[in-house]
Design a protein around this motif. Structure first.
Motif, PDB file in Angstrom:
ATOM      1  N   PRO A  56       7.293 -25.869 -22.973  1.00 42.46           N
ATOM      2  CA  PRO A  56       6.754 -24.560 -22.605  1.00 42.46           C
ATOM      3  C   PRO A  56       5.718 -24.035 -23.598  1.00 42.46           C
ATOM      4  N   VAL A  57       5.965 -24.252 -24.882  1.00 50.70           N
ATOM      5  CA  VAL A  57       5.014 -23.776 -25.886  1.00 50.70           C
ATOM      6  C   VAL A  57       3.701 -24.552 -25.772  1.00 50.70           C
ATOM      7  N   GLY A  58       3.789 -25.893 -25.601  1.00 50.79           N
ATOM      8  CA  GLY A  58       2.585 -26.710 -25.483  1.00 50.79           C
ATOM      9  C   GLY A  58       1.751 -26.355 -24.266  1.00 50.79           C
ATOM     10  N   LYS A  59       2.420 -26.184 -23.109  1.00 49.97           N
ATOM     11  CA  LYS A  59       1.687 -25.804 -21.892  1.00 49.97           C
ATOM     12  C   LYS A  59       1.049 -24.431 -22.032  1.00 49.97           C
ATOM     13  N   ASN A  60       1.760 -23.501 -22.642  1.00 49.50           N
ATOM     14  CA  ASN A  60       1.229 -22.158 -22.842  1.00 49.50           C
ATOM     15  C   ASN A  60      -0.003 -22.181 -23.735  1.00 49.50           C
ATOM     16  N   LEU A  61       0.052 -22.992 -24.800  1.00 47.54           N
ATOM     17  CA  LEU A  61      -1.095 -23.118 -25.689  1.00 47.54           C
ATOM     18  C   LEU A  61      -2.298 -23.716 -24.951  1.00 47.54           C
ATOM     19  N   ALA A  62      -2.067 -24.758 -24.152  1.00 44.49           N
ATOM     20  CA  ALA A  62      -3.157 -25.402 -23.402  1.00 44.49           C
ATOM     21  C   ALA A  62      -3.819 -24.415 -22.448  1.00 44.49           C
TER      22      ALA A  62
END
Length: 491
Positions: free
Chosen positions: A65-71
């Motif tokens: 979730p953190v990675g997708k949000n950052l992208a």
């Protein structure tokens, strides 16, 4: 939290089941015997399942979730340098903590007597994948055709292979095969598909896929260059192995050191998330307690996974190799290789996920279930061919170069919509369960057959498991396109 964990545990046990069934078939039906340490192997397999369950649940709570949000936030900003930097950081951090790469690197250092340094190997592979992610972001944004990158890249791979020492070739191709696995595939696929979906004029099927393929290809080049340096220009290192017995204090100290090593392995991923979230985007985490718990679960899951490999999967691979060689029936060895390749691939969760995404993106052109069958057949054929090479003692150079030469030729004739997907599917076939077992099988066969060199002949099976699915998927797409044209002409 207990219910999601039990769900992941059952899922992990289901993925291990095909391997267990194949091993039981050979042990009870073919060999008609029971392993000397079945309890230890069973405990090891169960620990592997617990490790996978903790690891996946931790990923879902924190990194995904953190990675997708950052992208998404970087895509909205529209900053190419930031997107490239983020792609590099995510690629590097994910691969440096990849369990299968850790296992292969440790085996390579042990077998080469320390000449191939495990940490250096992992750093080279992780840096290669990071650079590839930055390049892949540029490709999607600028709309470069993936087939030109793949054809040019694999021609470079073949040229480097021609000059690389034979001790490093199999290891280099295996290192490329294990970069895309339990951590990297979902992150890389989400980044590529997310960018392709958010940029006007881009097609998720032709532009969104391909990052996984690039992440497999480039480490093959960099590791072979490292091998040229190690075996032609540097002096050999010495691996010191203690002869002391495994006392309780020694075991406890080793467990603490292993756990500390795991902390070091996932620390880059945590730092990437924190730096980008707080220093670059200047936004707090949505749920810091949940994310922290997820990272802790990733840590202990990774530790349990590696511990379980040593207790369960590596002994299984070595045992099967020894028993098959003792029987002296090459046909049995090839049958085992085919069955293990097909069974494990059909249950591979990353392949299921990519197949479903491809079916959705293709809008009627592809079926996820058919893709899985075609890919599983390719893996089974690939591992069988790789095992035959070990038995025959042929040079891996010729097999690998012939395989990728065929891939380059097929790339020129395959429908453009299938190329990026086909190369990505070649990268997701080697799972967190398959890699250790296949590696142990290759090393076991090379150790048991007289005249084989473990470093030269023991590695390479993972590479064959990556090459042949690309071939079978492209052949399938060419055949479908051909019959579609025939039907259109007849109508």
């Amino acid at each position: 939290m207990l219910q999601p964990f039990l769900h992941q545990l059952l899922h992990a046990l289901k993925n291990l089941l095909p391997i267990v069934l194949v091993v039981l078939f050979f042990q009870l039906i073919i060999f008609q015997s029971v392993p000397s340490n079945p309890i230890s192997i069973a405990i090891g397999l169960f620990v592997v399942a617990i490790g996978i369950a903790l690891f996946l649940l931790g990923l879902e709570l924190s990194i995904f979730p953190v990675g997708k949000n950052l992208a998404n936030q970087f895509a909205r900003r529209g900053s190419l340098p930031l997107l490239m930097f983020f792609g590099f950081a995510i690629g590097f951090a994910a691969v440096i903590a990849e369990p299968a790469l850790i296992a292969v690197a440790e085996q390579a250092q042990l077998i080469s007597d320390g000449r191939v340094d495990g940490l250096t190997l992992r750093l080279i592979v992780a840096t290669s994948v990071g650079l590839v992610m930055a390049l892949g972001v540029v490709r999607i944004i600028l709309g470069w055709p993936i087939h030109w990158l793949m054809i040019g890249g694999y021609i470079t791979v073949l040229l480097v292979t021609f000059f690389a020492p034979e001790e490093i070739v199999g290891l280099a191709y295996d290192s490329g095969g294990v970069t895309t696995n339990i951590v990297t595939v979902p992150l890389i696929a989400a980044l590529g598909l997310g960018l392709a979906s958010s940029i006007k004029g881009r097609n998720p099927l032709t532009d969104g896929f391909g990052l996984v393929a690039l992440a497999v290809m480039v480490p093959m080049i960099s590791v072979q260059l490292y091998g040229i340096w190690v075996y032609q220009f540097s002096t050999a290192a010495t691996l010191v192995i203690s002869e002391a017995g495994p006392s309780t204090i020694h075991w406890l100290l080793k467990a603490i050191i292993d756990l500390a090593t795991m902390v070091k392995d996932i620390l880059p991923m945590i730092l990437v998330v924190l730096v980008f979230q707080y220093l670059i985007l200047r936004r707090p985490l949505a749920n810091p307690l949940k994310v922290t718990l997820g990272f802790v679960m990733v840590l202990f899951g990774l530790y349990a996974f590696v511990l379980g490999l040593k207790l369960g999967l590596f002994p299984v691979g070595a045992l099967m190799a020894e028993q098959l060689i003792n029987r002296g029936m090459n046909s049995l060895i090839l049958l085992f290789a085919f069955m293990i390749g097909f069974a494990t691939t059909m249950a591979e969760p990353a392949l299921i996920a990519i197949g479903n995404q491809a079916e959705e993106a293709a809008k009627g052109k592809l079926k996820g279930s058919v893709i899985r069958l075609i890919v599983a057949l390719g893996v089974a054929i690939g591992i069988t061919v790789g095992v035959y090479r070990i038995i025959s003692g042929d040079s891996i150079h010729y097999y690998i170069m012939a395989g990728y030469a065929l891939v380059v030729i097929l790339t020129a004739f395959a429908p453009k919509y299938i190329i990026a997907l086909a190369f990505d599917l070649g990268g997701v076939t080697t799972s967190e369960v398959t890699v250790p077992l296949v590696t142990a099988l290759g090393i076991g066969l090379a150790s048991a057959i007289e005249g084989r060199n473990v470093l030269i002949d023991g590695f390479g099976l993972i590479a064959f498991a990556s090459i042949f699915p690309i071939i079978t998927v492209m052949l399938y797409a060419i055949a479908v396109e051909h019959f579609s044209q025939l039907r259109s002409a007849a109508a």
